[in-house]
Design an enzyme around this catalytic site. Structure first.
Site, PDB file in Angstrom:
ATOM      1  N   PHE A 198     -32.742 -10.357   1.424  1.00 45.94           N
ATOM      2  CA  PHE A 198     -32.625  -8.398   0.190  1.00 45.94           C
ATOM      3  C   PHE A 198     -33.746  -8.093   0.044  1.00 45.94           C
ATOM      4  O   PHE A 198     -33.437  -7.051  -0.317  1.00 45.94           O
ATOM      5  CB  PHE A 198     -31.337  -8.688  -0.869  1.00 45.94           C
ATOM      6  N   LEU A 199     -34.632  -8.224   0.841  1.00 48.94           N
ATOM      7  CA  LEU A 199     -36.005  -8.197   0.897  1.00 48.94           C
ATOM      8  C   LEU A 199     -35.859  -7.736   1.711  1.00 48.94           C
ATOM      9  O   LEU A 199     -37.822  -7.532   2.090  1.00 48.94           O
ATOM     10  CB  LEU A 199     -36.051  -8.704   0.636  1.00 48.94           C
ATOM     11  N   CYS A 249     -19.539   1.177  -2.239  1.00 54.87           N
ATOM     12  CA  CYS A 249     -19.670  -0.281  -3.354  1.00 54.87           C
ATOM     13  C   CYS A 249     -21.064   0.129  -3.641  1.00 54.87           C
ATOM     14  O   CYS A 249     -21.248   0.833  -4.917  1.00 54.87           O
ATOM     15  CB  CYS A 249     -19.880  -1.323  -2.545  1.00 54.87           C
ATOM     16  N   LYS A 309     -23.817  -0.656   7.829  1.00 60.89           N
ATOM     17  CA  LYS A 309     -24.593  -2.662   7.717  1.00 60.89           C
ATOM     18  C   LYS A 309     -23.720  -2.737   9.614  1.00 60.89           C
ATOM     19  O   LYS A 309     -22.302  -2.490   9.247  1.00 60.89           O
ATOM     20  CB  LYS A 309     -23.757  -3.195   7.369  1.00 60.89           C
ATOM     21  N   ASP A 317       0.815  -1.000  -0.172  1.00 66.52           N
ATOM     22  CA  ASP A 317       0.018   0.171   0.440  1.00 66.52           C
ATOM     23  C   ASP A 317       0.850   1.353  -0.004  1.00 66.52           C
ATOM     24  O   ASP A 317       1.891   1.370   0.022  1.00 66.52           O
ATOM     25  CB  ASP A 317      -1.404  -0.163   1.181  1.00 66.52           C
ATOM     26  N   PHE A 359     -16.508 -10.763  -4.754  1.00 66.60           N
ATOM     27  CA  PHE A 359     -17.851 -10.064  -4.655  1.00 66.60           C
ATOM     28  C   PHE A 359     -17.524 -10.368  -2.856  1.00 66.60           C
ATOM     29  O   PHE A 359     -19.005 -10.277  -2.522  1.00 66.60           O
ATOM     30  CB  PHE A 359     -18.852 -11.902  -4.751  1.00 66.60           C
TER      31      PHE A 359
HETATM   32  N1  LIG Z   1     -14.902  -3.122   0.603  1.00 63.86           N
HETATM   33  C1  LIG Z   1     -15.938  -4.660  -0.012  1.00 63.86           C
HETATM   34  O1  LIG Z   1     -16.162  -4.967   0.558  1.00 63.86           O
HETATM   35  C2  LIG Z   1     -15.083  -4.631  -2.021  1.00 63.86           C
HETATM   36  C3  LIG Z   1     -16.187  -6.262  -1.786  1.00 63.86           C
HETATM   37  C4  LIG Z   1     -15.776  -5.689  -3.664  1.00 63.86           C
HETATM   38  C5  LIG Z   1     -14.612  -4.917  -4.372  1.00 63.86           C
HETATM   39  N2  LIG Z   1     -14.422  -3.509  -3.092  1.00 63.86           N
HETATM   40  C6  LIG Z   1     -13.826  -3.050  -4.596  1.00 63.86           C
HETATM   41  O2  LIG Z   1     -12.721  -3.581  -4.692  1.00 63.86           O
HETATM   42  C7  LIG Z   1     -11.225  -1.992  -4.297  1.00 63.86           C
HETATM   43  C8  LIG Z   1     -10.849  -1.583  -3.124  1.00 63.86           C
HETATM   44  O3  LIG Z   1     -12.084  -1.219  -2.290  1.00 63.86           O
HETATM   45  P1  LIG Z   1     -11.947  -1.018  -0.567  1.00 63.86           P
HETATM   46  O4  LIG Z   1     -12.787  -1.134  -0.177  1.00 63.86           O
HETATM   47  O5  LIG Z   1     -10.544  -2.362  -0.472  1.00 63.86           O
HETATM   48  O6  LIG Z   1     -11.027   0.360  -0.499  1.00 63.86           O
HETATM   49  P2  LIG Z   1     -10.583   0.898   0.586  1.00 63.86           P
HETATM   50  O7  LIG Z   1     -10.710   1.942  -0.082  1.00 63.86           O
HETATM   51  O8  LIG Z   1     -10.461   0.578   1.764  1.00 63.86           O
HETATM   52  O9  LIG Z   1      -8.855   0.575   0.209  1.00 63.86           O
HETATM   53  C9  LIG Z   1      -7.701   0.991  -1.194  1.00 63.86           C
HETATM   54  C10 LIG Z   1      -6.390   0.910  -0.800  1.00 63.86           C
HETATM   55  O10 LIG Z   1      -5.757   1.061  -1.469  1.00 63.86           O
HETATM   56  C11 LIG Z   1      -4.650   2.103  -0.948  1.00 63.86           C
HETATM   57  N3  LIG Z   1      -3.976   2.569  -2.078  1.00 63.86           N
HETATM   58  C12 LIG Z   1      -4.612   3.820  -2.931  1.00 63.86           C
HETATM   59  N4  LIG Z   1      -3.513   4.260  -3.790  1.00 63.86           N
HETATM   60  C13 LIG Z   1      -2.992   3.242  -4.456  1.00 63.86           C
HETATM   61  C14 LIG Z   1      -1.777   2.411  -4.737  1.00 63.86           C
HETATM   62  N5  LIG Z   1      -1.410   3.604  -6.211  1.00 63.86           N
HETATM   63  N6  LIG Z   1      -0.795   1.711  -4.834  1.00 63.86           N
HETATM   64  C15 LIG Z   1      -1.102   0.596  -3.354  1.00 63.86           C
HETATM   65  N7  LIG Z   1      -1.979   0.810  -2.857  1.00 63.86           N
HETATM   66  C16 LIG Z   1      -2.688   2.194  -3.123  1.00 63.86           C
HETATM   67  C17 LIG Z   1      -5.445   2.903  -0.613  1.00 63.86           C
HETATM   68  O11 LIG Z   1      -4.384   3.109   0.443  1.00 63.86           O
HETATM   69  C18 LIG Z   1      -5.871   2.281   0.791  1.00 63.86           C
HETATM   70  O12 LIG Z   1      -5.577   1.167   0.927  1.00 63.86           O
HETATM   71  C19 LIG Z   1     -13.002  -0.706  -4.929  1.00 63.86           C
HETATM   72  O13 LIG Z   1     -12.854  -0.930  -6.201  1.00 63.86           O
HETATM   73  C20 LIG Z   1     -14.036  -1.604  -4.381  1.00 63.86           C
HETATM   74  O14 LIG Z   1     -15.022  -1.172  -5.169  1.00 63.86           O
HETATM   75  C21 LIG Z   1     -15.101  -4.027  -2.410  1.00 63.86           C
END
Ligand SMILES: NC(=O)c1ccc[n+]([C@@H]2O[C@H](COP(=O)([O-])OP(=O)(O)OC[C@H]3O[C@@H](n4cnc5c(N)ncnc54)[C@H](O)[C@@H]3O)[C@@H](O)[C@H]2O)c1
Length: 452
Positions: free
Chosen positions: A257-258, A268, A338, A28, A151
């Site tokens: 989900f209902l 998301c 949630k 990260d 997912f």
């Molecule tokens: N959270 C969920 O439940 C979930 C489920 C499915 C899909 N997603 C998708 O996954 C992706 C991430 O979601 P999240 O909830 O983990 O987000 P988040 O904000 O918790 O995490 C994103 C991370 O990326 C890091 N980051 C930013 N720039 C970076 C770089 N250049 N190199 C490395 N790291 C970097 C940030 O510091 C952060 O820690 C999104 O596209 C989201 O839509 C999330």
């Protein structure tokens, strides 16, 4: 393998894939986050993850880094798990973190590797990532790209990563498909030992990208569908909880989900349905997704409904600028979007707390896990350390996230603490009859006034 971006998605993956036996680096750009993870502390709340983190750090299979060169040197498969939030200037997705992570990594690659997108992105992103790779990595390395949408659900993330209900991969070559097979072998083997199978869908880039946003569009629509029925029930005097139960017995509809309530939020669904519309518009297919605009509006209207109910129950006026709640003390139970998560991104509970606060109410918020994040997102309400502290002296209690602590709270005991026994059940998660029996004026979502 490596995971770039160690937020809710990437950290969970890095830890769980080490648990499955892979050698893993989590990367990260946030140094504080990496320092915490390397020190054995998960920077967010997800049940079971702390223990797995410490176990796998100790095993030596898992480490963390902020150094692109180290990650490039280490991995054969690199998963991109960075955030793709809504753009500040529109509904589309902000791809700047994807761009930074891919170019940062590609510049340091010295051998053939597979870069796999897991972040949720607009259709067409994988192809664009290929162009980024071509620009930044030496072409003779033959670095390839694939997309494998994710997912997992916060609150069940460990289980969802170790035991996914499907794996979707978008690939362009047999080599990429084989690399992804190997990368998922741990998940497939675990399933086999438990007498399960994990369905795998192998497809093209565009379909893989679309699967994720289509799934989220469907889920958001299902929630807004029942919340639209709640609106009609409110107007017609019906009870949406019985309506949902009755239609949910039809297996074609199903009851998951209902649940009518305060609607969806989080990092998301809201941004994904907006980005999907924006992208469809760019592609000339905007008409096809126009209904998602309604889905979003229905969802937002649930938040206003709670604020209106609050004004009603407190006998306050509701003018063009919203309600007038000066002097009213309101306990808000729940800040996260949630239960079983500390995530407050686009949280309906926090949005309602903010509106009540702006309307002049003295808002006291309590949440079992989300207070630190909530305080950063919404500093101008008061946060309390316990449910009893939040509720003490309140004229109105609003239950806005369905944590077990609230669902199982004793209405008689809470009744002793408040100034007025008024409760809004924003998630239809309380035993209404019990609360009414304990002397509370109870209002749910899409239910007749005060009825159990
Ligand atoms: N959270 C969920 O439940 C979930 C489920 C499915 C899909 N997603 C998708 O996954 C992706 C991430 O979601 P999240 O909830 O983990 O987000 P988040 O904000 O918790 O995490 C994103 C991370 O990326 C890091 N980051 C930013 N720039 C970076 C770089 N250049 N190199 C490395 N790291 C970097 C940030 O510091 C952060 O820690 C999104 O596209 C989201 O839509 C999330």
């Amino acid at each position: 393998m490596t995971f770039l971006g160690t937020g809710y998605l990437g950290a969970t993956y890095a830890i769980c894939f080490a648990e499955l036996g892979y050698e893993v680096i989590g990367f990260d750009v946030d140094e504080a986050k990496i320092a915490k993870l390397a020190g054995g502390e998960v920077p967010f709340h997800e049940a079971g993850l702390d223990e797995l983190l410490r176990k796998n750090l100790a095993s030596g299979r898992l480490r963390f880094s902020t150094d692109y060169a180290e990650v490039a040197e280490f991995g054969d498969v690199h998963f991109i798990c960075v955030g793709t939030p809504q753009r500040a200037d529109g509904m589309g997705a902000d791809l700047r973190y994807v761009e930074a992570a891919v170019s940062g990594l590609a510049r340091h690659l010295t051998r053939k590797a597979l870069i796999v997108g897991k972040s949720t992105v607009p259709v067409g992103t994988a192809e664009w990532v290929e162009q980024l790779v071509a620009k930044h990595a030496p072409s003779e390395l033959g670095v390839e790209v694939a997309w494998s949408p994710e997912f997992l659900q916060e609150g069940h993330a460990v289980e969802d990563v170790l035991r996914p209900n499907r794996i979707v991969v978008g690939v362009r070559s047999e080599w990429a498909a084989a690399m992804l097979d190997a990368a998922h072998e741990g998940v497939v083997t675990l399933a086999a030992t438990e007498d399960r199978e994990v369905p795998v869908v192998v497809t093209d880039f565009a379909t893989a990208e679309l699967v994720k946003v289509a799934a989220n569009a469907f889920l958001a629509t299902k929630i807004s569908f029942i919340n639209a029925m709640a609106e009609v029930c409110e107007a017609a005097g019906g009870d949406v909880t019985n309506l949902a139960r009755a239609i949910g017995y039809d297996p074609r509809i199903g009851n998951r989900f209902l649940r009518a309530g305060l609607g969806f939020g989080g990092g998301c669904l809201p941004k994904d349905i907006r980005a999907f519309q924006a992208r469809a518009q760019e592609l000339g297919a905007g008409e096809a997704l126009r209904f998602l605009h309604e889905v979003d509006l229905i969802n937002q209207r649930r938040r206003s409904r709670v604020v209106r109910l609050a004004a009603d129950m407190l006998d306050r006026g509701y003018g063009p600028a919203g309600p007038e709640l000066a002097g009213a003390r309101v306990a808000v139970l729940g800040a996260t979007f949630k239960p079983d998560s500390d995530d407050v991104r686009d949280s309906p509970a926090l949005a309602v707390a903010a509106t009540l606060g702006k309307a002049g109410a003295d808002v006291r918020v309590y949440d079992p896990q989300g207070i630190d994040n909530a305080r950063r997102a919404l500093p101008d309400v008061t946060y309390e350390a316990t449910m009893a502290d939040a509720v003490r002296g309140a004229d109105l209690v609003c239950v806005l996230t369905e944590w077990a602590e609230f669902r199982t709270a004793d209405p008689a005991a809470l009744g002793e603490l408040v100034s007025g026994r008024r409760v809004i059940d924003g998630r239809n998660c309380l035993e209404a009859a019990e609360w009414i029996r304990a002397g509370w004026q109870y209002r749910g979502m899409g239910r007749p006034d005060g009825e159990a």
